[in-house]
Scaffold this motif. Structure first.
Motif, PDB file in Angstrom:
ATOM      1  N   PHE A 176     -20.477  21.414 -21.949  1.00 14.90           N
ATOM      2  CA  PHE A 176     -21.027  22.708 -21.564  1.00 14.90           C
ATOM      3  C   PHE A 176     -19.937  23.574 -20.915  1.00 14.90           C
ATOM      4  O   PHE A 176     -19.007  23.053 -20.287  1.00 14.90           O
ATOM      5  CB  PHE A 176     -22.150  22.537 -20.537  1.00 14.90           C
ATOM      6  CG  PHE A 176     -23.262  21.641 -20.988  1.00 14.90           C
ATOM      7  CD1 PHE A 176     -23.151  20.263 -20.850  1.00 14.90           C
ATOM      8  CD2 PHE A 176     -24.413  22.160 -21.541  1.00 14.90           C
ATOM      9  CE1 PHE A 176     -24.174  19.418 -21.261  1.00 14.90           C
ATOM     10  CE2 PHE A 176     -25.441  21.330 -21.959  1.00 14.90           C
ATOM     11  CZ  PHE A 176     -25.309  19.954 -21.820  1.00 14.90           C
ATOM     12  N   TYR A 199     -19.872  27.019 -18.274  1.00 18.43           N
ATOM     13  CA  TYR A 199     -20.616  27.940 -17.425  1.00 18.43           C
ATOM     14  C   TYR A 199     -19.641  28.981 -16.875  1.00 18.43           C
ATOM     15  O   TYR A 199     -18.440  28.713 -16.720  1.00 18.43           O
ATOM     16  CB  TYR A 199     -21.246  27.205 -16.236  1.00 18.43           C
ATOM     17  CG  TYR A 199     -22.422  26.332 -16.588  1.00 18.43           C
ATOM     18  CD1 TYR A 199     -22.233  25.063 -17.119  1.00 18.43           C
ATOM     19  CD2 TYR A 199     -23.725  26.778 -16.382  1.00 18.43           C
ATOM     20  CE1 TYR A 199     -23.316  24.258 -17.437  1.00 18.43           C
ATOM     21  CE2 TYR A 199     -24.813  25.985 -16.694  1.00 18.43           C
ATOM     22  CZ  TYR A 199     -24.599  24.728 -17.226  1.00 18.43           C
ATOM     23  OH  TYR A 199     -25.682  23.930 -17.541  1.00 18.43           O
ATOM     24  N   GLN A 216     -19.209  31.933 -13.616  1.00 15.61           N
ATOM     25  CA  GLN A 216     -19.733  32.375 -12.323  1.00 15.61           C
ATOM     26  C   GLN A 216     -19.046  33.690 -11.942  1.00 15.61           C
ATOM     27  O   GLN A 216     -17.825  33.732 -11.770  1.00 15.61           O
ATOM     28  CB  GLN A 216     -19.492  31.334 -11.241  1.00 15.61           C
ATOM     29  CG  GLN A 216     -20.115  31.705  -9.902  1.00 15.61           C
ATOM     30  CD  GLN A 216     -19.818  30.685  -8.830  1.00 15.61           C
ATOM     31  OE1 GLN A 216     -18.780  30.046  -8.820  1.00 15.61           O
ATOM     32  NE2 GLN A 216     -20.772  30.521  -7.898  1.00 15.61           N
ATOM     33  N   GLY A 244     -24.851  32.772  -8.967  1.00 13.40           N
ATOM     34  CA  GLY A 244     -24.919  31.391  -9.419  1.00 13.40           C
ATOM     35  C   GLY A 244     -24.216  31.216 -10.749  1.00 13.40           C
ATOM     36  O   GLY A 244     -23.746  32.174 -11.352  1.00 13.40           O
ATOM     37  N   LEU A 245     -24.143  29.990 -11.204  1.00 12.21           N
ATOM     38  CA  LEU A 245     -23.508  29.704 -12.499  1.00 12.21           C
ATOM     39  C   LEU A 245     -24.445  30.104 -13.629  1.00 12.21           C
ATOM     40  O   LEU A 245     -25.651  29.863 -13.574  1.00 12.21           O
ATOM     41  CB  LEU A 245     -23.194  28.212 -12.623  1.00 12.21           C
ATOM     42  CG  LEU A 245     -21.894  27.737 -11.996  1.00 12.21           C
ATOM     43  CD1 LEU A 245     -21.968  27.784 -10.492  1.00 12.21           C
ATOM     44  CD2 LEU A 245     -21.559  26.330 -12.486  1.00 12.21           C
ATOM     45  N   PHE A 254     -25.112  29.731 -17.784  1.00 14.76           N
ATOM     46  CA  PHE A 254     -24.820  28.932 -18.968  1.00 14.76           C
ATOM     47  C   PHE A 254     -24.194  29.813 -20.050  1.00 14.76           C
ATOM     48  O   PHE A 254     -24.703  30.912 -20.342  1.00 14.76           O
ATOM     49  CB  PHE A 254     -26.122  28.315 -19.460  1.00 14.76           C
ATOM     50  CG  PHE A 254     -26.045  27.659 -20.796  1.00 14.76           C
ATOM     51  CD1 PHE A 254     -26.604  28.261 -21.910  1.00 14.76           C
ATOM     52  CD2 PHE A 254     -25.398  26.448 -20.953  1.00 14.76           C
ATOM     53  CE1 PHE A 254     -26.551  27.660 -23.147  1.00 14.76           C
ATOM     54  CE2 PHE A 254     -25.336  25.841 -22.192  1.00 14.76           C
ATOM     55  CZ  PHE A 254     -25.919  26.453 -23.294  1.00 14.76           C
ATOM     56  N   LEU A 306     -15.047  33.001 -12.692  1.00 20.31           N
ATOM     57  CA  LEU A 306     -14.730  31.580 -12.524  1.00 20.31           C
ATOM     58  C   LEU A 306     -15.470  30.808 -13.606  1.00 20.31           C
ATOM     59  O   LEU A 306     -16.682  31.011 -13.792  1.00 20.31           O
ATOM     60  CB  LEU A 306     -15.174  31.134 -11.131  1.00 20.31           C
ATOM     61  CG  LEU A 306     -14.791  29.753 -10.633  1.00 20.31           C
ATOM     62  CD1 LEU A 306     -13.291  29.549 -10.658  1.00 20.31           C
ATOM     63  CD2 LEU A 306     -15.321  29.556  -9.210  1.00 20.31           C
ATOM     64  N   PHE A 363     -16.472  27.105 -15.472  1.00 18.53           N
ATOM     65  CA  PHE A 363     -16.634  25.672 -15.247  1.00 18.53           C
ATOM     66  C   PHE A 363     -16.980  24.971 -16.550  1.00 18.53           C
ATOM     67  O   PHE A 363     -17.863  25.416 -17.291  1.00 18.53           O
ATOM     68  CB  PHE A 363     -17.760  25.392 -14.254  1.00 18.53           C
ATOM     69  CG  PHE A 363     -17.469  25.788 -12.852  1.00 18.53           C
ATOM     70  CD1 PHE A 363     -17.857  27.029 -12.370  1.00 18.53           C
ATOM     71  CD2 PHE A 363     -16.791  24.933 -11.998  1.00 18.53           C
ATOM     72  CE1 PHE A 363     -17.598  27.398 -11.064  1.00 18.53           C
ATOM     73  CE2 PHE A 363     -16.526  25.293 -10.692  1.00 18.53           C
ATOM     74  CZ  PHE A 363     -16.927  26.528 -10.226  1.00 18.53           C
ATOM     75  N   ARG A 366     -21.634  15.343 -19.982  1.00 12.39           N
ATOM     76  CA  ARG A 366     -22.585  14.277 -19.761  1.00 12.39           C
ATOM     77  C   ARG A 366     -22.497  13.319 -20.940  1.00 12.39           C
ATOM     78  O   ARG A 366     -22.458  13.754 -22.085  1.00 12.39           O
ATOM     79  CB  ARG A 366     -23.990  14.843 -19.638  1.00 12.39           C
ATOM     80  CG  ARG A 366     -25.028  13.838 -19.272  1.00 12.39           C
ATOM     81  CD  ARG A 366     -26.385  14.488 -19.147  1.00 12.39           C
ATOM     82  NE  ARG A 366     -27.413  13.489 -18.927  1.00 12.39           N
ATOM     83  CZ  ARG A 366     -27.897  12.663 -19.844  1.00 12.39           C
ATOM     84  NH1 ARG A 366     -27.443  12.721 -21.071  1.00 12.39           N
ATOM     85  NH2 ARG A 366     -28.840  11.792 -19.537  1.00 12.39           N
ATOM     86  N   PRO A 420     -26.941  13.430 -13.913  1.00  9.51           N
ATOM     87  CA  PRO A 420     -26.661  14.872 -13.969  1.00  9.51           C
ATOM     88  C   PRO A 420     -25.329  15.160 -14.658  1.00  9.51           C
ATOM     89  O   PRO A 420     -24.506  14.278 -14.875  1.00  9.51           O
ATOM     90  CB  PRO A 420     -26.591  15.257 -12.488  1.00  9.51           C
ATOM     91  CG  PRO A 420     -27.245  14.148 -11.744  1.00  9.51           C
ATOM     92  CD  PRO A 420     -27.003  12.918 -12.540  1.00  9.51           C
ATOM     93  N   LEU A 421     -25.136  16.434 -14.941  1.00  7.09           N
ATOM     94  CA  LEU A 421     -23.858  16.889 -15.456  1.00  7.09           C
ATOM     95  C   LEU A 421     -22.769  16.689 -14.407  1.00  7.09           C
ATOM     96  O   LEU A 421     -23.012  16.795 -13.205  1.00  7.09           O
ATOM     97  CB  LEU A 421     -23.923  18.376 -15.807  1.00  7.09           C
ATOM     98  CG  LEU A 421     -24.864  18.800 -16.928  1.00  7.09           C
ATOM     99  CD1 LEU A 421     -24.784  20.319 -17.124  1.00  7.09           C
ATOM    100  CD2 LEU A 421     -24.533  18.079 -18.209  1.00  7.09           C
ATOM    101  N   PHE A 470     -19.159  18.312 -13.308  1.00  6.72           N
ATOM    102  CA  PHE A 470     -18.446  19.575 -13.464  1.00  6.72           C
ATOM    103  C   PHE A 470     -16.964  19.428 -13.133  1.00  6.72           C
ATOM    104  O   PHE A 470     -16.575  18.627 -12.270  1.00  6.72           O
ATOM    105  CB  PHE A 470     -19.041  20.631 -12.543  1.00  6.72           C
ATOM    106  CG  PHE A 470     -20.386  21.142 -12.999  1.00  6.72           C
ATOM    107  CD1 PHE A 470     -21.538  20.433 -12.719  1.00  6.72           C
ATOM    108  CD2 PHE A 470     -20.477  22.317 -13.726  1.00  6.72           C
ATOM    109  CE1 PHE A 470     -22.775  20.890 -13.151  1.00  6.72           C
ATOM    110  CE2 PHE A 470     -21.707  22.788 -14.159  1.00  6.72           C
ATOM    111  CZ  PHE A 470     -22.849  22.068 -13.875  1.00  6.72           C
ATOM    112  N   GLY A 471     -16.139  20.231 -13.813  1.00  6.23           N
ATOM    113  CA  GLY A 471     -14.754  20.375 -13.419  1.00  6.23           C
ATOM    114  C   GLY A 471     -14.644  21.240 -12.175  1.00  6.23           C
ATOM    115  O   GLY A 471     -15.636  21.763 -11.670  1.00  6.23           O
ATOM    116  N   LYS A 472     -13.409  21.415 -11.709  1.00  4.10           N
ATOM    117  CA  LYS A 472     -13.193  22.161 -10.473  1.00  4.10           C
ATOM    118  C   LYS A 472     -13.162  23.669 -10.685  1.00  4.10           C
ATOM    119  O   LYS A 472     -13.089  24.430  -9.721  1.00  4.10           O
ATOM    120  CB  LYS A 472     -11.911  21.691  -9.784  1.00  4.10           C
ATOM    121  CG  LYS A 472     -12.012  20.257  -9.297  1.00  4.10           C
ATOM    122  CD  LYS A 472     -10.790  19.830  -8.519  1.00  4.10           C
ATOM    123  CE  LYS A 472     -10.970  18.406  -8.004  1.00  4.10           C
ATOM    124  NZ  LYS A 472      -9.812  17.949  -7.192  1.00  4.10           N
TER     125      LYS A 472
END
Lengths: 115, 113
Positions: free
Chosen positions: A34, A36, A38, A43-44, A46, A88, A90, A94, A102-103, A105-107
């Motif tokens: 995935f 995302y 931001q 919020g993030l 999709f 930003l 992300f 999964r 849960p998923l 996430f990268g940084k």
């Protein structure tokens, strides 16, 4: 264990140029992947996902991502960047066989598109 | 924001005080998550829930507890807030079906002084 790496903290690109935001992943089986985005103080949101099938996935706002199983990568791309793409980003992963986990996430990678 | 609200949106509190953040969803999703976002760390999972009264820990659960007594509400409690818990907290839900994408609320900015 599942993990995601986004090797670049910051990517700068001129408006109108193509952009790439890199992501590599590690899962024991086959991945769901995935992206995302931001925007400031939000919020993030999709953007797109890879589940199966065609390795090139198209998403919102003209973004696309290419799944490469041999390189365990899922890089985000756009042919022509806009200043409004500055945000930003992300990547998340999964493992399909990991039950209900849960998923991961990268940084995050900050994209700056310069006019 | 997939019908997700978070309250409060901003909070300043003192070290040692208890704090509860609320996540509310309107679409009857089974799975809900709490993350914190910090510079250089991205998103880190605190706790998640896979049904009413069913919860599990994430990677940074120390100092946090959660409760889910109704499908629509997922509460995150800091029993005794510390400065290291200053962060932006995001709630998320997971859609039904096989792909498991998650959708996020608008976030709560918490400052512990």
């Amino acid at each position: 264990a599942q993990s995601v790496a986004q090797p670049e903290d910051q990517v700068n690109v001129a408006e109108g140029n193509p952009l790439t935001v890199k992501c590599t992943y590690s899962v024991s089986g086959n991945p769901y992947l995935f992206w995302y985005v931001q925007y400031p103080n939000r919020g993030l949101q999709f953007l797109l996902k890879y589940i199966t099938g065609d390795n090139l996935v198209k998403g919102s706002y003209g973004f696309e991502a290419e799944f490469n199983k041999s390189q365990t990568s899922f890089h985000l791309k756009k042919p022509s960047a806009l200043v409004s793409d500055s945000a930003l980003y992300f990547c998340a992963v999964r493992d399909r066989n990991s039950g209900n986990t849960p998923l991961v996430f990268g940084k995050g990678t900050r994209l700056s598109v310069i006019a | 924001d997939a019908g997700i609200t978070q309250s409060p949106r901003h909070k300043v509190t003192e070290t040692g005080t208890p704090v509860t953040l609320r996540c509310h969803q309107t679409e009857n999703h089974r799975y809900m998550y709490w993350y914190r976002q910090d510079p250089g760390h991205g998103l880190r999972l605190i706790h998640y829930s896979y049904g009413v009264k069913d919860t599990d820990k994430g990677e940074v659960s120390d100092g946090y507890s959660v409760s889910r007594s109704k499908t629509e509400d997922f509460l995150l409690t800091l029993e005794s807030a510390t400065s290291s818990q200053t962060s932006v907290y995001f709630c998320a839900i997971r859609t039904s079906g096989g792909e498991y994408e998650q959708y996020f609320g608008p976030g709560t900015r918490l400052t512990v002084t």
